[in-house]
Design a protein around this motif. Sequence first.
Motif, PDB file in Angstrom:
ATOM      1  N   UNK A 226       0.824  -1.217   0.000  1.00 20.17           N
ATOM      2  CA  UNK A 226       0.000   0.000   0.000  1.00 20.17           C
ATOM      3  C   UNK A 226       0.853   1.259   0.000  1.00 20.17           C
ATOM      4  N   UNK A 227       0.337   2.308  -0.606  1.00 25.19           N
ATOM      5  CA  UNK A 227       1.073   3.568  -0.655  1.00 25.19           C
ATOM      6  C   UNK A 227       1.088   4.281   0.695  1.00 25.19           C
ATOM      7  N   UNK A 228       0.420   3.735   1.671  1.00 22.10           N
ATOM      8  CA  UNK A 228       0.512   4.271   3.030  1.00 22.10           C
ATOM      9  C   UNK A 228       1.806   3.835   3.718  1.00 22.10           C
ATOM     10  N   UNK A 229       2.512   2.883   3.114  1.00 19.52           N
ATOM     11  CA  UNK A 229       3.760   2.376   3.686  1.00 19.52           C
ATOM     12  C   UNK A 229       4.942   3.143   3.098  1.00 19.52           C
ATOM     13  N   UNK A 230       5.884   3.535   3.947  1.00 20.11           N
ATOM     14  CA  UNK A 230       7.091   4.206   3.471  1.00 20.11           C
ATOM     15  C   UNK A 230       7.316   5.526   4.183  1.00 20.11           C
ATOM     16  N   UNK A 231       8.492   6.084   3.970  1.00 21.99           N
ATOM     17  CA  UNK A 231       8.896   7.298   4.675  1.00 21.99           C
ATOM     18  C   UNK A 231       9.141   8.494   3.755  1.00 21.99           C
ATOM     19  N   UNK A 232       8.645   8.415   2.539  1.00 22.28           N
ATOM     20  CA  UNK A 232       8.811   9.540   1.619  1.00 22.28           C
ATOM     21  C   UNK A 232       7.655  10.509   1.760  1.00 22.28           C
ATOM     22  N   UNK A 233       7.998  11.736   2.172  1.00 22.59           N
ATOM     23  CA  UNK A 233       7.036  12.841   2.313  1.00 22.59           C
ATOM     24  C   UNK A 233       5.975  12.563   3.382  1.00 22.59           C
ATOM     25  N   UNK A 234       6.290  11.731   4.320  1.00 17.16           N
ATOM     26  CA  UNK A 234       5.388  11.578   5.457  1.00 17.16           C
ATOM     27  C   UNK A 234       5.454  12.834   6.315  1.00 17.16           C
ATOM     28  N   UNK A 235       4.406  13.047   7.085  1.00 12.92           N
ATOM     29  CA  UNK A 235       4.333  14.220   7.958  1.00 12.92           C
ATOM     30  C   UNK A 235       4.481  13.780   9.405  1.00 12.92           C
ATOM     31  N   UNK A 236       5.469  14.351  10.067  1.00  7.51           N
ATOM     32  CA  UNK A 236       5.775  14.008  11.448  1.00  7.51           C
ATOM     33  C   UNK A 236       5.493  15.219  12.330  1.00  7.51           C
ATOM     34  N   UNK A 237       4.801  14.983  13.425  1.00  6.31           N
ATOM     35  CA  UNK A 237       4.501  16.054  14.365  1.00  6.31           C
ATOM     36  C   UNK A 237       5.316  15.896  15.635  1.00  6.31           C
ATOM     37  N   UNK A 238       5.906  16.979  16.099  1.00  2.00           N
ATOM     38  CA  UNK A 238       6.687  16.993  17.337  1.00  2.00           C
ATOM     39  C   UNK A 238       5.915  17.811  18.367  1.00  2.00           C
ATOM     40  N   UNK A 239       5.589  17.177  19.466  1.00  2.03           N
ATOM     41  CA  UNK A 239       4.865  17.852  20.536  1.00  2.03           C
ATOM     42  C   UNK A 239       5.877  18.297  21.588  1.00  2.03           C
ATOM     43  N   UNK A 240       6.252  19.567  21.513  1.00  2.23           N
ATOM     44  CA  UNK A 240       7.165  20.243  22.434  1.00  2.23           C
ATOM     45  C   UNK A 240       8.589  20.305  21.897  1.00  2.23           C
ATOM     46  N   UNK A 241       9.096  21.522  21.840  1.00  2.08           N
ATOM     47  CA  UNK A 241      10.481  21.762  21.424  1.00  2.08           C
ATOM     48  C   UNK A 241      11.391  21.734  22.649  1.00  2.08           C
ATOM     49  N   UNK A 242      11.316  20.638  23.375  1.00  6.63           N
ATOM     50  CA  UNK A 242      12.201  20.419  24.512  1.00  6.63           C
ATOM     51  C   UNK A 242      13.596  20.095  23.997  1.00  6.63           C
TER      52      UNK A 242
END
Length: 343
Positions: A156-172
């Motif tokens: 499936x095209x849901x698999x892989x790390x190209x152009x995925x969006x990652x969210x970081x909660x807190x700039x600790x």
Amino acid sequence: MTEATPGPGPRPCAALAMSADTAAAVLDTESLAALGAICDLVPPPVLDDLTTPRARAVLARVDLLVTGWGCPPLDEEVLAAAPRLRAVVHTAGSVRGHVTDACWERGIEVSSAAAANALPVAEYTLAMILLSGKEVLERAHAYRADRARADWLRTPRTVGNYRRTVGILSASLIGRRVIELLRPHDLDVLLYDPYVTDADAGELGVERVEPAELFARCDTVSVHTPLLPTTRGLVSRELIAAMRPGAVLINTARGAVVDQEALTEAALAGRIRAVLDVTEPEVLPPDHPLWECENVLITPHLAGSQGNEWRRLADLAVAETARWASGAGFLHPVRRERLAFLA
């Protein structure tokens, strides 16, 4: 930049205040020798009880305490027995467990190895982001069950790390290090931190958004928020419900930052996946449903410094001790006014 406070002289007296197990794990022979080259280090046993006659005799002459996990609170009574104490070098991250208001009121300087401990947590997080993007856990389970390779052209095209969006909660410290480690990868990174401006976000190379948008847009959300009264339950039922189907929640912060009941319901329903290095409580009860949830990976709070990574903590503590003894001041000071934002 403020002028560095000079140390008490070329050979300050120092003692170790932590559990015996901590000292044995974190401070090897070479580290102890390095400390001994800088200061007059009180020989073992370490101070794990500050109320004994021996401890009081040691406290009466120390200028600096090198602390670690298991250090008793440095309260008014302890400080009264340590009239020369001027600095604390902590070989771990948070100082909340032992540095009390009495320390700050006395003007004792405090250093922490939080910056060193942030590195392995960030490395663990990067690994889990990339592995979950390839759905390694789920596909390994399927491979073990089927003992046959699936048609890779039907992945499936849901698999892989190209152009995925990652969210970081807190700039600790950890959150910022994760952002740095993500830069070489083809990922879009969003950040929520109420103390970060758009200009700050631009310098970090991320897009600053509010929590609802972060959880709705991201394929992976990684939690790096310290547990404070204001952050307990911050990852709420509403935010978890807003996550994309199949999205991943990674928590290396503290279990209580996340509404665990809501997380459990969403994971058991197969709506989201999770990587949990921390839970509430720690350890989960043996019959907790998350143990058997195939789309949840639970690790035993191992992201922080362990094994040979303890040497990094020791090296930082030695370096901080040397700076303070020379009058250069700490490179990694803990400020009282920043405690409300630190783990």
